[in-house]
Design a protein around this motif. Structure first.
Motif, mmCIF file in Angstrom:
data_model
loop_
_atom_site.group_PDB
_atom_site.id
_atom_site.type_symbol
_atom_site.label_atom_id
_atom_site.label_comp_id
_atom_site.label_asym_id
_atom_site.label_seq_id
_atom_site.Cartn_x
_atom_site.Cartn_y
_atom_site.Cartn_z
ATOM 1 N N TYR A 50 50.913 30.382 35.599
ATOM 2 C CA TYR A 50 51.805 29.162 37.142
ATOM 3 C C TYR A 50 49.904 29.857 38.060
ATOM 4 O O TYR A 50 49.899 29.828 40.087
ATOM 5 C CB TYR A 50 52.915 29.969 37.762
ATOM 6 C CG TYR A 50 54.142 29.557 36.736
ATOM 7 C CD1 TYR A 50 54.098 27.911 37.258
ATOM 8 C CD2 TYR A 50 54.294 30.117 35.965
ATOM 9 C CE1 TYR A 50 54.525 27.530 36.395
ATOM 10 C CE2 TYR A 50 55.232 29.610 35.316
ATOM 11 C CZ TYR A 50 55.855 28.436 35.621
ATOM 12 O OH TYR A 50 56.792 27.351 34.785
ATOM 13 N N TYR A 52 46.780 29.355 39.821
ATOM 14 C CA TYR A 52 44.646 28.748 39.814
ATOM 15 C C TYR A 52 44.102 29.677 39.167
ATOM 16 O O TYR A 52 43.559 30.372 39.918
ATOM 17 C CB TYR A 52 44.404 28.461 41.607
ATOM 18 C CG TYR A 52 43.662 27.933 41.218
ATOM 19 C CD1 TYR A 52 42.985 26.652 40.653
ATOM 20 C CD2 TYR A 52 42.563 28.152 42.848
ATOM 21 C CE1 TYR A 52 41.801 26.292 41.412
ATOM 22 C CE2 TYR A 52 40.750 27.892 42.953
ATOM 23 C CZ TYR A 52 40.565 26.732 41.958
ATOM 24 O OH TYR A 52 40.121 26.308 42.030
ATOM 25 N N ASP A 54 40.335 30.798 39.056
ATOM 26 C CA ASP A 54 39.037 30.969 39.734
ATOM 27 C C ASP A 54 39.158 32.079 39.134
ATOM 28 O O ASP A 54 40.045 33.107 38.745
ATOM 29 C CB ASP A 54 39.067 30.431 41.171
ATOM 30 C CG ASP A 54 39.623 30.922 41.688
ATOM 31 O OD1 ASP A 54 40.430 32.059 41.673
ATOM 32 O OD2 ASP A 54 38.958 31.091 43.426
ATOM 33 N N ASN A 57 40.970 35.042 41.051
ATOM 34 C CA ASN A 57 42.073 34.543 40.951
ATOM 35 C C ASN A 57 43.152 35.724 39.526
ATOM 36 O O ASN A 57 43.499 36.852 39.416
ATOM 37 C CB ASN A 57 42.910 34.057 41.324
ATOM 38 C CG ASN A 57 43.553 33.083 42.046
ATOM 39 O OD1 ASN A 57 43.809 34.368 43.240
ATOM 40 N ND2 ASN A 57 43.415 32.024 42.308
ATOM 41 N N ARG A 116 48.520 22.994 45.892
ATOM 42 C CA ARG A 116 48.531 21.940 44.525
ATOM 43 C C ARG A 116 47.535 21.066 44.322
ATOM 44 O O ARG A 116 46.375 20.372 45.239
ATOM 45 C CB ARG A 116 49.072 20.543 45.161
ATOM 46 C CG ARG A 116 49.622 19.420 44.224
ATOM 47 C CD ARG A 116 50.572 18.738 44.580
ATOM 48 N NE ARG A 116 50.338 17.437 45.887
ATOM 49 C CZ ARG A 116 50.989 17.233 46.675
ATOM 50 N NH1 ARG A 116 52.572 16.981 46.378
ATOM 51 N NH2 ARG A 116 51.037 16.846 47.780
ATOM 52 N N ILE A 117 46.467 20.730 43.128
ATOM 53 C CA ILE A 117 45.461 21.117 42.236
ATOM 54 C C ILE A 117 45.492 20.025 41.139
ATOM 55 O O ILE A 117 46.987 19.980 39.995
ATOM 56 C CB ILE A 117 44.516 22.179 42.180
ATOM 57 C CG1 ILE A 117 44.973 23.349 42.845
ATOM 58 C CG2 ILE A 117 43.645 21.701 41.231
ATOM 59 C CD1 ILE A 117 43.908 24.556 43.021
ATOM 60 N N ASP A 120 49.056 19.764 39.847
ATOM 61 C CA ASP A 120 50.053 20.846 39.776
ATOM 62 C C ASP A 120 49.937 21.359 40.900
ATOM 63 O O ASP A 120 49.066 22.434 41.324
ATOM 64 C CB ASP A 120 49.002 21.444 38.658
ATOM 65 C CG ASP A 120 49.444 20.685 36.971
ATOM 66 O OD1 ASP A 120 50.092 19.597 37.170
ATOM 67 O OD2 ASP A 120 47.770 20.981 36.811
ATOM 68 N N TRP A 121 51.203 22.521 40.495
ATOM 69 C CA TRP A 121 51.282 23.314 42.124
ATOM 70 C C TRP A 121 51.410 24.707 41.576
ATOM 71 O O TRP A 121 51.572 25.183 40.209
ATOM 72 C CB TRP A 121 52.642 23.648 42.314
ATOM 73 C CG TRP A 121 52.468 22.767 43.018
ATOM 74 C CD1 TRP A 121 53.507 21.310 43.153
ATOM 75 C CD2 TRP A 121 52.999 22.230 44.850
ATOM 76 N NE1 TRP A 121 53.678 20.539 43.895
ATOM 77 C CE2 TRP A 121 53.757 21.166 44.912
ATOM 78 C CE3 TRP A 121 52.098 23.084 46.090
ATOM 79 C CZ2 TRP A 121 52.843 20.334 46.640
ATOM 80 C CZ3 TRP A 121 52.023 22.502 46.780
ATOM 81 C CH2 TRP A 121 52.568 21.272 47.689
ATOM 82 N N LEU A 122 50.085 25.745 41.583
ATOM 83 C CA LEU A 122 49.496 26.759 41.031
ATOM 84 C C LEU A 122 49.109 28.029 42.683
ATOM 85 O O LEU A 122 49.084 27.597 43.167
ATOM 86 C CB LEU A 122 48.065 26.740 40.674
ATOM 87 C CG LEU A 122 47.671 25.513 39.532
ATOM 88 C CD1 LEU A 122 46.894 25.043 39.267
ATOM 89 C CD2 LEU A 122 49.013 25.975 38.165
ATOM 90 N N ASP A 124 47.979 31.435 44.529
ATOM 91 C CA ASP A 124 46.497 30.844 44.805
ATOM 92 C C ASP A 124 46.268 32.289 44.950
ATOM 93 O O ASP A 124 46.604 32.811 46.663
ATOM 94 C CB ASP A 124 46.144 30.212 45.776
ATOM 95 C CG ASP A 124 44.130 30.297 45.920
ATOM 96 O OD1 ASP A 124 43.399 31.641 45.839
ATOM 97 O OD2 ASP A 124 43.609 29.915 46.710
#
Length: 133
Positions: A50, A52, A54, A57, A116-117, A120-122, A124
């Motif tokens: 769940y 993001y 990068d 993160n 939302r990317i 998808d909801w993630l 950050d």
């Protein structure tokens, strides 16, 4: 002979698939709740699903996992038994939500950002860094 090979192979495939069968978040609150619950439970494989993904993160989630793994068994159990207390869930725009919460074990207030990317909801976690400045 074929049964002896086929059956264990199918069991192995089923076991491999079941470990990564997390359900995509339906909305920002769902992503936040799933991430927080997985984090409290020490399930960092699920929490990472769940997240993001990068570099910042990834660094933060590794630190969280290391800190969690360093807790005593009793403290880990307290986190696993804790409830999530949402304080403020605020929609910033159609693809960003701010989720502020505490848990019933540690009363520290934490704010995460859910984005939302590509549909998808993630989560950050960089919002946590911003709050410390």
């Amino acid at each position: 002979m074929i049964k002896k090979i086929l059956f264990p192979t199918l069991l192995l495939l089923a076991a491999c698939n079941s470990s990564h069968s997390f359900k995509k978040a339906e909305d920002a609150q769902d992503a936040g709740r799933e991430f927080i619950r997985a984090s409290l439970d020490g399930n960092y494989e699920k929490a990472s699903f769940y997240l993001y993904a990068d570099s910042t993160n990834q660094m933060l989630i590794r630190k969280w996992k290391k800190d969690y793994d360093g807790l005593s068994h009793d403290e880990q159990q307290q986190y696993k038994g804790a409830d999530i207390n949402p304080i403020n869930i605020q929609t910033v725009n159609d693809s960003v939500t701010s989720y502020t919460y505490t848990n019933t074990y540690k009363k520290d207030t934490t704010t995460i950002r859910i984005v939302r990317i590509n549909g998808d909801w993630l989560v950050d976690l960089k919002e946590i860094l911003n709050a410390k400045k």
